[in-house]
Design an enzyme around this catalytic site. Structure first.
Site, short mmCIF file in Angstrom:
data_model
loop_
_atom_site.label_atom_id
_atom_site.label_comp_id
_atom_site.label_asym_id
_atom_site.label_seq_id
_atom_site.Cartn_x
_atom_site.Cartn_y
_atom_site.Cartn_z
N ARG A 26 42.33 45.18 44.46
CA ARG A 26 41.19 44.41 43.93
C ARG A 26 39.87 45.17 44.03
NH1 ARG A 26 42.11 38.70 43.06
NH2 ARG A 26 44.11 38.79 42.04
N ARG A 39 31.28 41.58 33.47
CA ARG A 39 32.01 40.32 33.27
C ARG A 39 31.11 39.29 32.59
NH1 ARG A 39 33.01 35.56 35.16
NH2 ARG A 39 35.10 34.77 35.63
O1 CP3 Z 1 41.22 46.10 41.19
C1 CP3 Z 1 42.39 45.72 41.00
O2 CP3 Z 1 43.17 45.48 41.91
C2 CP3 Z 1 42.88 45.64 39.55
C3 CP3 Z 1 42.83 44.37 38.94
C4 CP3 Z 1 43.72 43.21 39.39
C5 CP3 Z 1 43.33 41.87 39.18
N1 CP3 Z 1 44.39 41.06 39.50
C6 CP3 Z 1 42.03 41.44 38.62
C7 CP3 Z 1 41.55 40.07 38.88
C8 CP3 Z 1 45.00 43.18 39.95
C9 CP3 Z 1 45.86 44.33 40.45
C10 CP3 Z 1 45.41 41.82 40.01
C11 CP3 Z 1 46.73 41.39 40.48
C12 CP3 Z 1 46.99 39.97 40.70
N2 CP3 Z 1 46.55 38.89 39.98
C13 CP3 Z 1 47.87 39.48 41.69
C14 CP3 Z 1 48.67 40.34 42.65
C15 CP3 Z 1 47.86 40.85 43.77
C16 CP3 Z 1 47.47 39.80 44.77
O3 CP3 Z 1 46.25 39.59 44.91
O4 CP3 Z 1 48.35 39.28 45.44
C17 CP3 Z 1 47.89 38.07 41.61
C18 CP3 Z 1 48.67 37.13 42.48
C19 CP3 Z 1 47.06 37.73 40.50
C20 CP3 Z 1 46.79 36.36 39.95
C21 CP3 Z 1 45.38 36.01 40.02
N3 CP3 Z 1 44.39 36.59 39.27
C22 CP3 Z 1 44.78 35.03 40.86
C23 CP3 Z 1 45.52 34.18 41.86
C24 CP3 Z 1 43.42 35.03 40.56
C25 CP3 Z 1 42.39 34.08 41.11
C26 CP3 Z 1 41.98 34.41 42.47
C27 CP3 Z 1 40.72 35.21 42.44
O5 CP3 Z 1 40.67 36.24 43.11
O6 CP3 Z 1 39.79 34.75 41.76
C28 CP3 Z 1 43.17 36.04 39.60
C29 CP3 Z 1 41.87 36.42 39.03
C30 CP3 Z 1 41.47 37.84 39.05
N4 CP3 Z 1 42.27 38.91 38.78
C31 CP3 Z 1 40.16 38.32 39.32
C32 CP3 Z 1 40.21 39.72 39.22
C33 CP3 Z 1 39.07 40.68 39.36
C34 CP3 Z 1 38.94 37.46 39.60
C35 CP3 Z 1 38.52 36.72 38.38
C36 CP3 Z 1 37.08 36.95 37.97
O7 CP3 Z 1 36.54 38.06 37.97
O8 CP3 Z 1 36.53 35.93 37.59
#
Ligand code: CP3
Length: 344
Positions: A26, A39
């Site tokens: 992340r 964003r």
């Molecule tokens: O920098 C990185 O790691 C690359 C980008 C990346 C994102 N999601 C961007 C993201 C990666 C590798 C993921 C993987 C992901 N997404 C996983 C597996 C890794 C983990 O954390 O266990 C999972 C389970 C998801 C599903 C997901 N996406 C959730 C549960 C959420 C909401 C929770 C949160 O952090 O807000 C997301 C949203 C998400 N994916 C964001 C980002 C930057 C935040 C949304 C935003 O910017 O508004």
């Protein structure tokens, strides 16, 4: 193109390194004001993720700003279910929501195996832009969710602490569960192969919800599908593969026997014990992301402890899960600098 900084690839392959490589799960995200600005410009997370030029821009930000040894393509694991016919929404303060779910054979009928080259063309395009703009500075990591973790979201329809709807299906309808897991697996294999063709240097499989399964269920419903992916992607591409199964401390030995080069660890997994259970592989992890809320001296002490426990070879420094969005980016930079300084 030869990479100027290939520490991560060498560590993944088990070759000698002059210092420990580091990146953060992340890292491309809300910790950076520069990410939040892009964003904002995009209007929404999904718009950002589906606009290749913008996705490429935020992918490269942490390389410039934080000094990490790799970029990870900005996307989400949920693009695969979307490509299979199940669109998602990203709800502020709540996370992903799927308006439709897949819970029975009739609903499964309507779900297709994704065609990566067409359905996920925007991710592949972003990868090509990133590779061009990185110009060999650091490797680029591609990724996908593990089939079981994707199954959780497709059946439950949203995040959950227990994923009891998803788990209920494993017990109540194993035939349906295996059929859906296989469709996700087939989609994922093609998607990861397409990412490598587009230019990623290694791939990571995220089994974020592995820890909610019993060891038996993990062996039945998760491991065999990760194995299919590792075997197919390794054979087709030869790039290093990382398997990160959060919470699956009980399955480390079996994960270590997969056709992968790196095993990701969370902070519940002890370094010495993990070395014993997973011989001959590179380990990645595993600082508790909450350490980055502590003061600078504590961060330094924890980093030194981690480096001592893992050593400097066959090791990739990272957190044990994604960095929390309210972490001070200066602390993140300090974490990265400290790893670089104390691992030579
Ligand atoms: O920098 C990185 O790691 C690359 C980008 C990346 C994102 N999601 C961007 C993201 C990666 C590798 C993921 C993987 C992901 N997404 C996983 C597996 C890794 C983990 O954390 O266990 C999972 C389970 C998801 C599903 C997901 N996406 C959730 C549960 C959420 C909401 C929770 C949160 O952090 O807000 C997301 C949203 C998400 N994916 C964001 C980002 C930057 C935040 C949304 C935003 O910017 O508004």
């Amino acid at each position: 193109m030869t990479l100027q900084n290939d520490l991560l690839l060498r560590a993944a392959r088990g070759e000698n390194v002059e210092r420990v490589p580091i990146w953060l799960m992340r890292q491309a995200g809300r910790i950076l004001a520069e990410y939040r600005a892009v964003r904002e410009k995009a209007g929404s997370f999904i718009k950002l993720a589906t606009t290749p030029e913008l996705a490429a821009e935020v992918t490269i930000q942490p390389v410039d700003i934080l000094g990490v040894d790799a970029a990870i393509i900005f996307s989400d694991i949920l693009v695969v279910p979307e490509a299979m016919g199940l669109p998602y929404e990203m709800v502020e303060q709540r996370g992903p929501v799927f308006p439709k779910t897949v819970r029975n054979p009739q609903e499964l009928e309507r779900i297709k195996v994704a065609d990566a080259e067409s359905d996920l063309a925007y991710v592949l395009e972003a990868i090509k832009i990133v590779k061009k703009e990185l110009n060999g500075r650091v490797p680029l990591i591609g990724f996908a969710g593990a089939p079981f973790t994707i199954f959780c979201y497709m059946t439950e329809g949203r995040g959950s602490k227990t994923f009891s709807i998803a788990k209920k299906l494993l017990y109540a309808d194993p035939a349906f569960s295996h059929a859906l897991l296989q469709k996700i697996t087939d989609s994922t294999i093609e998607y990861l192969k397409a990412q490598v063709r587009a230019g990623v240097d290694l791939v990571q499989i995220f089994d974020s919800w592995a820890g909610i399964l019993s060891p038996d269920q993990y062996r039945t419903f998760s491991l065999p599908y990760i194995k299919q992916i590792c075997d197919a992607v390794a054979e087709a591409t030869g790039v290093p593969i990382t398997v990160f199964a959060k919470g699956a401390f009980f399955a480390r030995q079996e994960i270590g026997q997969l056709n992968c080069s790196v095993v990701g660890l969370d902070w519940n997994m002890d370094a010495a014990e993990s070395r014993q259970l997973i011989p001959g592989k590179t380990l990645q992890g595993n600082l508790d992301p909450c350490v980055l809320y502590a003061d600078y001296d504590q961060v330094k002490a924890e980093v030194k402890k981690m480096l001592q426990a893992f050593g400097t070879q066959r090791y990739i420094a990272n957190l044990g899960h994604g960095v929390y969005p309210d972490t001070d980016p200066e602390k993140v930079k300090y974490f990265i600098q400290t790893v670089k300084e104390y691992s030579v």
